[in-house]
Each structure stands twice: as C-alpha cells, then as structure tokens.
Design an enzyme around this catalytic site. Structure first.
Site, PDB file in Angstrom:
ATOM      1  N   GLU A 188      -9.794  -2.259   5.229  1.00 59.36           N
ATOM      2  CA  GLU A 188      -9.893  -1.774   6.968  1.00 59.36           C
ATOM      3  C   GLU A 188     -11.748  -2.938   6.588  1.00 59.36           C
ATOM      4  O   GLU A 188     -11.985  -3.650   5.750  1.00 59.36           O
ATOM      5  CB  GLU A 188     -10.688  -0.776   6.583  1.00 59.36           C
ATOM      6  CG  GLU A 188      -9.828  -0.034   6.559  1.00 59.36           C
ATOM      7  CD  GLU A 188      -8.825   0.259   7.692  1.00 59.36           C
ATOM      8  OE1 GLU A 188      -9.002  -0.376   8.672  1.00 59.36           O
ATOM      9  OE2 GLU A 188      -8.242   2.087   7.874  1.00 59.36           O
TER      10      GLU A 188
ATOM     11  N   ASP B  65       1.259  -1.130   0.700  1.00 64.68           N
ATOM     12  CA  ASP B  65       0.364   0.333  -0.269  1.00 64.68           C
ATOM     13  C   ASP B  65       0.709   1.441  -0.238  1.00 64.68           C
ATOM     14  O   ASP B  65       2.253   1.020   0.247  1.00 64.68           O
ATOM     15  CB  ASP B  65      -0.633  -0.084   1.051  1.00 64.68           C
ATOM     16  CG  ASP B  65      -0.628  -0.041   2.762  1.00 64.68           C
ATOM     17  OD1 ASP B  65       0.875  -0.754   2.948  1.00 64.68           O
ATOM     18  OD2 ASP B  65      -1.023  -0.644   3.214  1.00 64.68           O
TER      19      ASP B  65
ATOM     20  N   ASN C 126      -7.090  -3.211  14.827  1.00 61.73           N
ATOM     21  CA  ASN C 126      -9.032  -3.751  14.205  1.00 61.73           C
ATOM     22  C   ASN C 126      -9.096  -4.934  13.206  1.00 61.73           C
ATOM     23  O   ASN C 126      -9.822  -5.141  12.618  1.00 61.73           O
ATOM     24  CB  ASN C 126      -9.526  -2.255  13.107  1.00 61.73           C
ATOM     25  CG  ASN C 126      -9.185  -1.767  12.004  1.00 61.73           C
ATOM     26  OD1 ASN C 126      -8.123  -2.574  11.441  1.00 61.73           O
ATOM     27  ND2 ASN C 126      -9.495  -0.879  11.607  1.00 61.73           N
TER      28      ASN C 126
ATOM     29  N   HIS D 294      -7.148  -5.464  10.496  1.00 59.09           N
ATOM     30  CA  HIS D 294      -6.910  -4.564   8.819  1.00 59.09           C
ATOM     31  C   HIS D 294      -5.367  -5.477   8.375  1.00 59.09           C
ATOM     32  O   HIS D 294      -4.671  -5.741   8.835  1.00 59.09           O
ATOM     33  CB  HIS D 294      -6.958  -3.488   8.537  1.00 59.09           C
ATOM     34  CG  HIS D 294      -5.671  -2.271   8.825  1.00 59.09           C
ATOM     35  ND1 HIS D 294      -6.076  -1.401   9.744  1.00 59.09           N
ATOM     36  CD2 HIS D 294      -4.260  -2.669   9.017  1.00 59.09           C
ATOM     37  CE1 HIS D 294      -5.179  -0.229   9.902  1.00 59.09           C
ATOM     38  NE2 HIS D 294      -3.817  -1.465   9.415  1.00 59.09           N
TER      39      HIS D 294
HETATM   40  C1  GLP Z   1      -0.736   0.011   8.625  1.00 57.49           C
HETATM   41  C2  GLP Z   1      -0.206  -0.534   7.790  1.00 57.49           C
HETATM   42  C3  GLP Z   1      -0.174  -2.112   7.305  1.00 57.49           C
HETATM   43  C4  GLP Z   1       0.057  -2.744   8.787  1.00 57.49           C
HETATM   44  C5  GLP Z   1      -0.374  -2.085   9.672  1.00 57.49           C
HETATM   45  C6  GLP Z   1       0.354  -2.207  11.092  1.00 57.49           C
HETATM   46  O1  GLP Z   1      -1.240   1.440   8.499  1.00 57.49           O
HETATM   47  N1  GLP Z   1      -0.919  -0.180   6.328  1.00 57.49           N
HETATM   48  O2  GLP Z   1       0.427  -2.967   6.073  1.00 57.49           O
HETATM   49  O3  GLP Z   1       0.533  -3.884   8.119  1.00 57.49           O
HETATM   50  O4  GLP Z   1      -0.578  -0.943   9.993  1.00 57.49           O
HETATM   51  O5  GLP Z   1       0.814  -1.769  10.978  1.00 57.49           O
HETATM   52  P1  GLP Z   1       2.433  -1.517  12.456  1.00 57.49           P
HETATM   53  O6  GLP Z   1       3.530  -2.857  12.216  1.00 57.49           O
HETATM   54  O7  GLP Z   1       2.888  -0.291  12.140  1.00 57.49           O
HETATM   55  O8  GLP Z   1       1.654  -1.782  13.778  1.00 57.49           O
END
Ligand code: GLP
Length: 247
Positions: A143, A67, A136, A138
């Site tokens: 989402e 993303d 959440n 995702h």
């Molecule tokens: C982000 C990304 C995800 C990631 C998630 C967790 O927003 N878009 O790909 O896995 O949220 O992030 P983190 O590893 O910083 O907890």
C-alpha cells in the site's frame, strides 16, 4: 519504463501473453511472478488457449504469486490460491509444487514470508513479473508509503483496497483486513516487469504514474526507474495521458 497502449483489453491480453510465450521459448525453466485481480483474467485465458494449441508449456517453469489473504477459511473461493487454480494452474502443465502462492494459513506468517523470499532467491530471482495496479497505486498488497526495500511480509489492507475488492465477496465485512504480500524488494529485483492497466477507472492512477515523480506514496511509480518495466494499457486506461506521453 516503457508504455504501450492498445485499443482494446483483448489486445493487451494477447500482447502480454506473448511475453510469456517468448520468455518460455527462450528459457523453459523461467521463474514467473504472477498476479491476481480482475485485470489478468483475460490474459490467463489466453495463456490457457495457447497451451491447448501447444504454443506454450510451463512444464519446466516455476512461479511465485504476489499475494494471498490472511484469515480466509481454507479453500475459500475468494482466496488467491483458488483464483489461480481456476484461471491457470488447473489448466496448464506446471509440475506439482512448481507454482506457488504465499501461504495465508501458515502457523508462523513471518517465517513463511522469510521462506518465500529465500525460495525466490534460490530459484534465481523472478525473470518476468506480472503486475496489476490498485486505484491507490498499490502493487501486490504494498500500500502507499511502503518502502521500496520492503521484504515479503504480513500487511494491513487499506480500507479503499478492501472496498475495491469487496466486489469479489458477498459483502465488505467478509474482506480480510490482512494479507501476505510479496515485498517491493523482490518485485523490483525481477529482471523484467509487465504491468497491465485496463479500464477507465484506472486512468487517473496511470496518468499519475506516467507523469511521475517516483515516490513511495504511489508504489507503482517504482517502475519508473526499473531497467526493464513495461506498462501495457488499453485505450480506456490511457485516456488521461497526453499524446507526448503515449509516444
Ligand atoms: C488487488 C491485488 C493486486 C491487483 C490490484 C488490482 O488487491 N492485490 O495484485 O493488481 O488489487 O486489482 P484489479 O485487477 O481487480 O483491479
């Protein structure tokens, strides 16, 4: 879905890095699906270390990131392209153009999304998809409620996601409201999936996933029915699991 629990995050980093080593040894031209966020930083550092030791090469591989934000100025330090350059791309031997991040600056985002899925398919699909997870549930920026056949597309970020990611920005007002996210469909079509889950703040969502049932209200539960998905968790993230679930 398989679950592997390790005492420390560093051990998870190492185990996941070894999955990339094993794949690229067997299939140097493999197609990798890569993730951003706080979770994989240590694993990428491990891959860079292994590359410097001559134990892994990305020279024939290709990669597609999950993303990218829409609406950040070009070169913004919080963009996922910047993150990937800093943590991996600038330090290993991908061929020019072989490591892709969705283009959040495309003049026509819908066309860029279509082209991204087409290019993944033309590359033969993703061999190994790395995932983190949002609080959440995702995956990428899919989402809760996202259908499992969703393609890559522009998405609206949940407020909880913007709040969680505000720690990387000066303040929450700077966190974009939209992103270009790989869809659930190309993610679930990956031949193998590895999901890293680190830290006590992910314990609740990990327990929800492991307990099931699979439901679109928790996107990561889609992994429960994938033929080759493995969750790599540290002990802090696994503290909400029963001993039977850990196995
Ligand atoms: C982000 C990304 C995800 C990631 C998630 C967790 O927003 N878009 O790909 O896995 O949220 O992030 P983190 O590893 O910083 O907890």
């Amino acid at each position: 879905m398989k679950l592997m629990v390790f005492p420390t995050a560093a051990q998870v980093d190492d185990a996941v890095a070894q999955r990339f080593v094993a794949l690229l040894e067997k299939k140097p031209q493999a197609v990798l699906g890569l993730a951003t966020g706080g979770t994989p930083v240590g694993m990428y550092a491990r891959l860079v270390e292994l590359y410097r030791q001559g134990r892994i090469s990305f020279a024939k591989a290709r990669s597609f990131n999950l993303d990218e934000y829409i609406g950040l100025p070009e070169g913004h330090p919080c963009s996922y392209l910047h993150y990937m350059r800093e943590n991996l791309f600038d330090h290993v031997d991908f061929a020019p153009g072989a490591a892709r991040v969705p283009d959040g600056h495309a003049a026509d985002i819908a066309a860029a999304a279509l082209a991204y899925d087409r290019d993944i398919a033309l590359a033969g699909g993703i061999d190994l998809q790395l995932l983190g997870i949002g609080h959440n549930g995702h995956i990428a920026f899919n989402e809760p409620g996202t259908p499992w056949d969703s393609p890559t597309r522009a998405v609206q970020l949940d407020e909880s996601t913007r709040r969680a990611n505000a720690r990387f920005f000066e303040d929450i007002s700077q966190v974009p409201t939209q992103a270009l996210s790989m869809g659930m469909k190309p993610i679930l079509q990956a031949k193998s999936i590895v999901m890293m889950v680190l830290g006590a703040d992910k314990a609740d969502i990990l327990a929800r996933i492991v307990a099931g049932p699979a439901d679109a209200s928790v996107p990561a539960t889609a992994l429960l029915s994938h033929p080759d998905a493995t969750v790599y968790a540290d002990a802090a993230a696994a503290r909400g699991l029963t001993s039977r679930e850990v196995g």
